[in-house]
Write a protein that holds these residues in place. Structure first.
Motif, PDB file in Angstrom:
ATOM      1  N   GLY A 234       0.848  -1.182   0.000  1.00 30.68           N
ATOM      2  CA  GLY A 234       0.000   0.000   0.000  1.00 30.68           C
ATOM      3  C   GLY A 234       0.884   1.233   0.000  1.00 30.68           C
ATOM      4  O   GLY A 234       2.010   1.196  -0.490  1.00 30.68           O
ATOM      5  N   ARG A 248      -4.092  -1.024   0.747  1.00 28.31           N
ATOM      6  CA  ARG A 248      -3.133  -2.121   0.765  1.00 28.31           C
ATOM      7  C   ARG A 248      -3.757  -3.382   0.191  1.00 28.31           C
ATOM      8  O   ARG A 248      -4.951  -3.453  -0.065  1.00 28.31           O
ATOM      9  N   TYR A 249      -2.904  -4.378  -0.001  1.00 30.40           N
ATOM     10  CA  TYR A 249      -3.345  -5.699  -0.435  1.00 30.40           C
ATOM     11  C   TYR A 249      -3.316  -6.596   0.783  1.00 30.40           C
ATOM     12  O   TYR A 249      -2.333  -6.636   1.520  1.00 30.40           O
ATOM     13  N   ASN A 255      -8.052  -6.377  -2.218  1.00 35.76           N
ATOM     14  CA  ASN A 255      -7.588  -5.032  -1.910  1.00 35.76           C
ATOM     15  C   ASN A 255      -8.393  -4.476  -0.749  1.00 35.76           C
ATOM     16  O   ASN A 255      -9.520  -4.903  -0.483  1.00 35.76           O
ATOM     17  N   ARG A 281      -4.681  -0.891  -3.863  1.00 36.64           N
ATOM     18  CA  ARG A 281      -3.310  -1.170  -3.437  1.00 36.64           C
ATOM     19  C   ARG A 281      -2.368  -0.512  -4.441  1.00 36.64           C
ATOM     20  O   ARG A 281      -2.788  -0.023  -5.486  1.00 36.64           O
TER      21      ARG A 281
END
Length: 293
Positions: A234, A248-249, A255, A281
């Motif tokens: 991220g 972020r992932y 995501n 992300r």
């Protein structure tokens, strides 16, 4: 800039690539607000800036790696404008800055590279060679800075060194600490003028852990607390008081649009700040009051 610091985040995947730029006021809480657009939808971004300008590297447009740099005037709103190019076409770059220089580190070309480039933020033009890192890393390593030192840590592969540079000079990076600090890769970096944080990442699964270092010294990172959501790749930025992790992932395979924050001078778990306009992300973010300024 501690009370009115504006953070901007641009690009990323949601799950397709996006071109929008969003902003927040870091001293408050709440969801992001529209700022403008990059010239193209892009992912694997990096960003740095000073009190006036934010500079974005558009890491990958569609499936093509890029060397494109664009900038915005952070205090206003509006679309990004061309700044220049990095020395290499590459994606998954990290970025940090002081008031004068923006520094871009590592990435894929398609192999991992140890390249460090820099630009003078107040001008326009192509990046120049700064030196090399101690290792070749990529995947959006956590980056942060004091006014003198830039910190490069937690890239891919996991377990790589933390490096540092003196931003005002040119030359190769020096080892801050070795991989024994932990195998946390692709965290979200942020700092005030003394303490640097890496938030989240994976090691080898996605983690919510936050770690910190004292940037003026050398040594291993120390546990700070946890994010509200695990994940990596991220983007992060800060004011003099707060560090913010956004977009972020996370595992398994999704995501996340959560924005978290912590008070940098303390230790403890992150608190919810708000949300991005969409789950995403691989964006890039900076602010008008991070630790390098």
């Amino acid at each position: 800039f501690a009370t009115n610091t504006r953070g901007v985040s641009g690009g990323g995947e949601s799950p397709s690539q996006v071109n929008d730029i969003r902003f927040i006021t870091i001293s408050s809480t709440g969801d992001t607000t529209d700022f403008g657009n990059l010239t193209s939808a892009a992912t694997y971004m990096a960003a740095c800036g000073n009190q006036t300008r934010g500079i974005f590297h558009l890491g990958k447009i569609s499936s093509d790696k890029k060397n494109t740099l664009e900038y915005v005037t952070i205090a206003s709103t509006g679309d990004a404008v061309d700044f220049g190019d990095l020395t290499q076409v590459r994606s998954n770059v990290g970025a940090l800055s002081n008031p004068t220089r923006g520094v871009f580190t590592g990435g894929y070309t398609p192999t991992l590279v140890d390249t460090i480039d820099y630009v003078t933020i107040s001008t326009l033009g192509n990046a120049q060679d700064f030196g090399d890192m101690t290792e070749s890393i990529g995947t959006n390593s956590a980056q942060c800075a004091s006014t003198t030192r830039g910190i490069i840590w937690g890239g891919y592969p996991a377990g790589t060194n933390i490096d540092y540079i003196t931003i005002a000079t040119l030359g190769n990076a020096t080892e801050f600490t070795d991989g024994s600090w932990g195998s946390q890769a692709s965290g979200q970096g942020a700092s005030n003028s003394t303490r640097g944080l890496a938030m989240g990442g994976y090691s080898p699964s996605y983690t919510a852990e936050i770690r910190y270092i004292q940037m003026a010294t050398l040594g291993n990172a120390v546990n700070f607390g946890d994010l509200t959501v695990n994940g990596g790749i991220g983007d992060g930025t800060a004011s003099k008081v707060r560090a913010v992790a956004w977009g972020r992932y996370k595992s398994p395979g999704a995501n996340d649009g959560t924005i978290d924050y912590v008070a940098i001078a303390t230790q403890g778990n992150a608190v919810d700040f708000g949300d991005m306009n969409e789950t995403r992300r691989n964006g890039g973010s900076t602010s008008t009051g991070h630790g390098g300024l």
